[in-house]
Design an enzyme around this catalytic site. Structure first.
Site, mmCIF file in Angstrom:
data_model
loop_
_atom_site.group_PDB
_atom_site.id
_atom_site.type_symbol
_atom_site.label_atom_id
_atom_site.label_comp_id
_atom_site.label_asym_id
_atom_site.label_seq_id
_atom_site.Cartn_x
_atom_site.Cartn_y
_atom_site.Cartn_z
ATOM 1 N N PRO A 224 50.280 13.328 -57.767
ATOM 2 C CG PRO A 224 51.214 14.912 -56.371
ATOM 3 C CD PRO A 224 49.916 14.366 -56.822
ATOM 4 C CG ASP A 247 50.491 6.915 -68.106
ATOM 5 O OD1 ASP A 247 50.213 6.041 -68.926
ATOM 6 O OD2 ASP A 247 50.302 8.128 -68.281
ATOM 7 C CE LYS A 269 53.404 7.126 -74.679
ATOM 8 N NZ LYS A 269 52.768 7.939 -73.877
ATOM 9 N N GLY A 300 49.493 10.048 -64.147
ATOM 10 C CA GLY A 300 50.101 10.738 -63.010
ATOM 11 C C GLY A 300 49.750 12.219 -63.045
ATOM 12 C CG ASP A 302 45.361 17.865 -64.656
ATOM 13 O OD1 ASP A 302 44.296 17.780 -64.031
ATOM 14 O OD2 ASP A 302 45.432 18.246 -65.842
ATOM 15 C CG MET A 382 59.441 15.141 -68.048
ATOM 16 S SD MET A 382 58.468 14.758 -69.503
ATOM 17 C CE MET A 382 57.252 16.051 -69.468
HETATM 18 N N1 SAH Z 1 50.868 14.874 -65.933
HETATM 19 C C1 SAH Z 1 51.905 14.890 -64.942
HETATM 20 C C2 SAH Z 1 53.261 15.174 -65.548
HETATM 21 C C3 SAH Z 1 53.757 14.087 -66.433
HETATM 22 S S1 SAH Z 1 55.342 14.426 -67.063
HETATM 23 C C4 SAH Z 1 51.543 15.908 -63.866
HETATM 24 O O1 SAH Z 1 50.586 16.676 -64.037
HETATM 25 O O2 SAH Z 1 52.217 15.920 -62.847
HETATM 26 C C5 SAH Z 1 56.343 13.532 -65.941
HETATM 27 C C6 SAH Z 1 57.163 14.486 -65.112
HETATM 28 O O3 SAH Z 1 56.404 15.019 -64.049
HETATM 29 C C7 SAH Z 1 58.346 13.842 -64.413
HETATM 30 O O4 SAH Z 1 59.454 13.700 -65.274
HETATM 31 C C8 SAH Z 1 58.629 14.824 -63.327
HETATM 32 O O5 SAH Z 1 59.300 15.961 -63.820
HETATM 33 C C9 SAH Z 1 57.236 15.259 -62.942
HETATM 34 N N2 SAH Z 1 56.724 14.488 -61.809
HETATM 35 C C10 SAH Z 1 55.687 13.646 -61.810
HETATM 36 N N3 SAH Z 1 55.465 13.151 -60.569
HETATM 37 C C11 SAH Z 1 56.389 13.714 -59.773
HETATM 38 C C12 SAH Z 1 56.697 13.625 -58.392
HETATM 39 N N4 SAH Z 1 55.982 12.847 -57.580
HETATM 40 N N5 SAH Z 1 57.732 14.345 -57.908
HETATM 41 C C13 SAH Z 1 58.453 15.140 -58.708
HETATM 42 N N6 SAH Z 1 58.214 15.263 -60.015
HETATM 43 C C14 SAH Z 1 57.198 14.568 -60.551
#
Ligand code: SAH
Length: 470
Positions: A224, A247, A269, A300, A302, A382
């Site tokens: 994250p 990303d 994106k 970001g 997983d 999101m």
């Molecule tokens: N594949 C990623 C998610 C991608 S979708 C995962 O597994 O985390 C992108 C969304 O993930 C963002 O809009 C937000 O809702 C969340 N997100 C990603 N990183 C974050 C973080 N550090 N803190 C809070 N929300 C996060």
């Protein structure tokens, strides 16, 4: 960076050590392993140094220090307990541009000794630049534990075959692949287990029949945002990559851990902003892998959680490209842990549901009754754009208006912010928080107050409760 770590070749160079007590002995022991010529100035010698002298490993000048002794000297260690003398030695060495270290007085050192993890010919030198020696000791213990004692032999044996391999594989990329393959094979384990003959057999076999060198795509979840949350495997492949496609949620801290020679391509994106299409990303991945490159696709959290990782892998498989997937800590798991919100808890929630708020209304149509069951925690990615609608629907289908919610922005990073409130306050909270943010709905959020642990960074306002703001 206050100091530049470099490795000095001291073979046959003149070193002057002034003082001959225990402190001097420790430095002399280290310097002897470099085959330097060690001259000691002191009226008396401690017993250990006397023993070195009798073995003709050092030279002794039984005199007081004089500036003339600095002639033709490459490096000086001042290890006397006479502060004035140490000061004078430092001054003179500085004048003559000779490297000098006054032991335990960093202000009088033109270089400092690092802490060394010795797996010759592999050397790992670390330093806290004098700021935190105990922390450094802990770090050193960890590094010592990571590398078995015979690890250096891997490099030694590989070194013996370097020119043969160079002749056998004239192409740089092929050569790199060969070494990577070898170091990821049983060759290393055999050496570590003392089976060097077997290891050499492994190597020779691989020289004779290197499998076709083909590229691959490795999908890596980077977690994250906090680089400490990368997996070891993620770090390893980031260090082996030829190309990395990353990303927009990948932090600079994480990018800094990619192999320096790897080509990094940004393919982020963002909702509402014109950027590269998914189709083009897939084309690029396949194009690069077909050139024989080790392509790391860094995402970001997983890659399989709202990351379109599945689509990219399907395309790679269809193009007959080798794939690997390294899981990452998804934002829902990372941000909740760093906010002290257990997503399940025997007394609060039986289960947890991960959903995305993006196009949520369209996708979950008939699921509102399930999502409104208070025995489940909802983790919504999101969620910002649909936040108001989500809360309306949940309340309509039975969740209490007072259900506790948490919105966590930039979770797990030093900029993490957590705001706690009620379900019917959702839109007000989102106005207070920056992206990326995650929404957690459910009774477990109440535990945050007791279990919060990650705060008190420079921004003391990090953890807020909506009732204290509005
Ligand atoms: N594949 C990623 C998610 C991608 S979708 C995962 O597994 O985390 C992108 C969304 O993930 C963002 O809009 C937000 O809702 C969340 N997100 C990603 N990183 C974050 C973080 N550090 N803190 C809070 N929300 C996060």
């Amino acid at each position: 960076m206050d100091y530049l770590p470099i490795f000095l070749d001291l073979k046959y160079k003149n070193i002057l050590v002034i003082g001959a007590g225990d402190v001097a002995f420790n430095k002399i022991k280290l310097l002897l392993s470099t085959h330097a010529v060690i001259n000691i100035i002191s009226k008396n010698l401690c017993s250990e140094i006397k023993s070195l002298l009798s073995q003709k490993k050092v030279f002794w000048i039984s005199q007081k220090f004089k500036t003339s002794y600095l002639k033709n000297v490459f490096l000086v260690i001042a290890a006397t307990n006479n502060t004035e003398l140490n000061k004078k030695i430092f001054k003179k060495c500085s004048e003559f541009k000779i490297l000098v270290n006054v032991v335990d007085d960093q202000s009088k050192c033109s270089f400092i000794f690092p802490s060394i993890i010795n797996r010759s010919p592999i050397l790992i030198a670390i330093s806290s630049c004098g700021t935190a020696p105990v922390l450094l000791r802990l770090l050193r213990q960890k590094i010592e534990a990571m590398f078995p004692k015979r690890f250096g032999n891997v490099a030694k044996i590989a070194g013996q075959f370097r020119s043969i391999i160079k002749k056998r594989f004239s192409n740089l990329l092929e050569r790199k692949r060969f070494w990577e393959k070898l170091f990821n094979s049983v060759f290393v384990q055999n050496i570590i287990n003392g089976k060097e003959k077997e290891a050499i057999c492994n190597l020779e076999k691989m020289i004779d029949k290197p499998d076709a060198l083909i590229g691959e795509i490795i999908l890596v979840g980077a977690g994250p945002g906090n680089s400490d949350l990368l997996t070891l495997r993620a770090l390893q492949v980031m260090q082996e990559a030829d190309v990395v496609l990353y990303d927009n949620l990948i932090s600079q801290d994480i990018l800094n851990l990619i192999r320096r020679d790897a080509k990094c391509i940004y393919v982020g994106k963002r909702a509402g902003i014109k950027s590269i299409t998914q189709e083009k990303i897939i084309k690029l991945l396949i194009f690069l892998a077909k050139q024989g490159k080790k392509v790391v696709r860094l995402k970001g959290g997983d890659s399989f959680i709202f990351g379109r990782g599945g689509e990219e892998l399907e395309a790679a498989k269809n193009a007959n490209i080798n794939i690997q997937v390294i899981p990452g800590i998804t934002a829902g798991i990372g941000a909740s842990a760093y906010s002290g919100i257990p997503l399940t808890h025997r007394n609060y929630a039986e289960g947890v549901v991960f959903i995305t708020g993006y196009k949520c209304m369209k996708n979950i149509k008939n699921n509102w009754p399930i999502l409104s069951d208070s025995s489940y925690t909802l983790v919504i990615y999101m969620a910002r754009l649909q936040a108001l609608e989500i809360s309306k629907q949940l309340i309509l289908h039975g969740r209490l208006k007072s259900t506790p919610i948490a919105i966590i922005s930039q979770g797990t990073t030093i900029n993490q912010e957590v705001i706690i409130g009620r379900l019917d306050e959702i839109d007000k909270i989102f106005k207070l928080i920056v992206s990326p943010s995650l929404l957690i709905i459910g009774n477990v959020v109440a535990l945050h107050k007791k279990l919060e642990w990650f705060k008190d960074f420079s921004n003391t306002q990090n953890i807020k409760n909506i009732s204290s703001i509005i």
